[in-house]
Enzyme design. Structure first.
Site, mmCIF file in Angstrom:
data_model
loop_
_atom_site.group_PDB
_atom_site.id
_atom_site.type_symbol
_atom_site.label_atom_id
_atom_site.label_comp_id
_atom_site.label_asym_id
_atom_site.label_seq_id
_atom_site.Cartn_x
_atom_site.Cartn_y
_atom_site.Cartn_z
ATOM 1 N N CYS A 1 -2.367 0.224 9.946
ATOM 2 C CA CYS A 1 -3.388 -0.707 9.471
ATOM 3 C C CYS A 1 -4.373 -1.117 10.564
ATOM 4 O O CYS A 1 -5.497 -1.507 10.272
ATOM 5 C CB CYS A 1 -2.770 -2.028 8.984
ATOM 6 S SG CYS A 1 -1.215 -1.856 8.185
ATOM 7 N N HIS B 1 0.844 -1.203 0.000
ATOM 8 C CA HIS B 1 0.000 0.000 0.000
ATOM 9 C C HIS B 1 0.881 1.256 0.000
ATOM 10 O O HIS B 1 2.051 1.184 0.391
ATOM 11 C CB HIS B 1 -0.852 0.065 1.272
ATOM 12 C CG HIS B 1 -1.976 -0.920 1.345
ATOM 13 N ND1 HIS B 1 -2.170 -1.742 2.433
ATOM 14 C CD2 HIS B 1 -2.986 -1.189 0.490
ATOM 15 C CE1 HIS B 1 -3.257 -2.481 2.236
ATOM 16 N NE2 HIS B 1 -3.767 -2.163 1.063
HETATM 17 C C1 CIR Z 1 -3.452 -7.725 3.574
HETATM 18 O O1 CIR Z 1 -2.660 -8.211 2.741
HETATM 19 O O2 CIR Z 1 -4.496 -7.170 3.239
HETATM 20 C C2 CIR Z 1 -3.110 -7.855 5.045
HETATM 21 N N1 CIR Z 1 -2.406 -9.074 5.260
HETATM 22 C C3 CIR Z 1 -2.273 -6.672 5.491
HETATM 23 C C4 CIR Z 1 -3.015 -5.369 5.418
HETATM 24 C C5 CIR Z 1 -2.173 -4.215 5.838
HETATM 25 N N2 CIR Z 1 -2.941 -3.036 5.847
HETATM 26 C C6 CIR Z 1 -2.446 -1.813 5.674
HETATM 27 O O3 CIR Z 1 -1.278 -1.652 5.350
HETATM 28 N N3 CIR Z 1 -3.292 -0.809 5.791
#
Ligand code: CIR
Length: 254
Positions: free
Chosen positions: A249, A162
């Site tokens: 996150c 992201h």
């Molecule tokens: C994913 O791949 O969606 C989750 N394992 C990690 C999400 C991380 N979220 C973020 O950076 N906002």
């Protein structure tokens, strides 16, 4: 000032979360303790924390940041690009109804977008075009913001999950940048601090009401942030890192 923070407890199924990290499986009990500490850190920053229950059917659902973008004027329910995560969006709406009137809850209906790709700088939002967020999602998001007098810029994301995996806005024009985002013209108006390659994970710090949450174990980044005059709170997110997650996150802040 962020008065409110929303988090969701990690589920036991988090060991099946999407990952590129190659750091092994998360230890669920340790993840829970780290989550407790995260909540305490948010409370120490003066925020009231709403804790949503774990959802076993969604291994990545503790990463609530991705399913909504919460602004001072509206909440925008996203449309996650990861198929296994898309259903999470329905569950965040209920929680947000306690804070936003129905007419200020907006929905992305075209394209995909995840909150991890959205970086707020006052009334302006930088949006990463990544594997999870596409042009159509960005355009839908931009049009919603426009209704409320807010604006957005798209930023290509190539090598990381992201946008906020690689760049982070603190406050007072200060930006942390790692890897592909160091020296990017799109961010040239900011006072940029480059993050050392071996500490790239720690670029995902979190500015909350004057303090900065910094991932534990990254001394150069912690010192750099402290030298800017911020009080830092180190939080261990090792178990979330194993499934590509960092401090931002794990919450919605508004
Ligand atoms: C994913 O791949 O969606 C989750 N394992 C990690 C999400 C991380 N979220 C973020 O950076 N906002």
């Amino acid at each position: 000032m962020f008065r409110n923070v929303i988090v969701r407890r990690p589920s036991r199924s988090m060991i099946e979360g999407i990952t590129t990290a190659d750091l092994g499986l998360p230890d669920y009990d340790l993840a829970l303790r780290q989550h407790d500490q995260y909540i305490q850190a948010m409370e120490a920053c003066g925020a009231k924390v709403t804790v949503l229950p774990a959802m076993e059917e969604y291994p990545d659902s503790c990463f609530v940041e991705d399913v909504a973008v919460v602004t001072p004027k509206c909440a925008i329910i996203t449309n996650p690009g990861a198929p296994s995560r898309n259903g999470e969006k329905a569950y965040i709406v209920e929680a947000l109804r306690a804070f936003y009137p129905e007419e200020n809850i907006e929905y992305i209906t075209e394209g995909t977008i995840e909150g991890g790709d959205v970086m707020m700088v006052g009334d302006h939002y930088y949006v990463g075009l990544s594997r999870r967020t596409n042009e159509a999602g960005f355009e839908n998001f931009r049009r919603i913001l426009e209704k409320y007098g807010m604006t957005a810029t798209a930023v290509p994301v190539r090598g990381v999950l992201h946008l906020k995996t690689g760049v982070d806005y603190l406050s007072d024009n200060r930006l942390l940048a790692a890897g592909e985002f160091i020296g990017q013209p799109v961010f040239s108006q900011f006072d940029e601090t480059p993050i050392a390659p071996e500490e790239a994970y720690a670029v995902n710090c979190l500015f909350v009401n004057g303090k900065v949450l910094v991932p534990a174990g990254f001394p150069k980044t912690e010192k750099a942030v402290r030298d800017m005059g911020y009080e830092t709170i180190q939080i261990d997110t090792s178990e979330y890192r194993k499934i590509d997650g960092g401090p931002s996150c794990l919450s919605l802040r508004f």
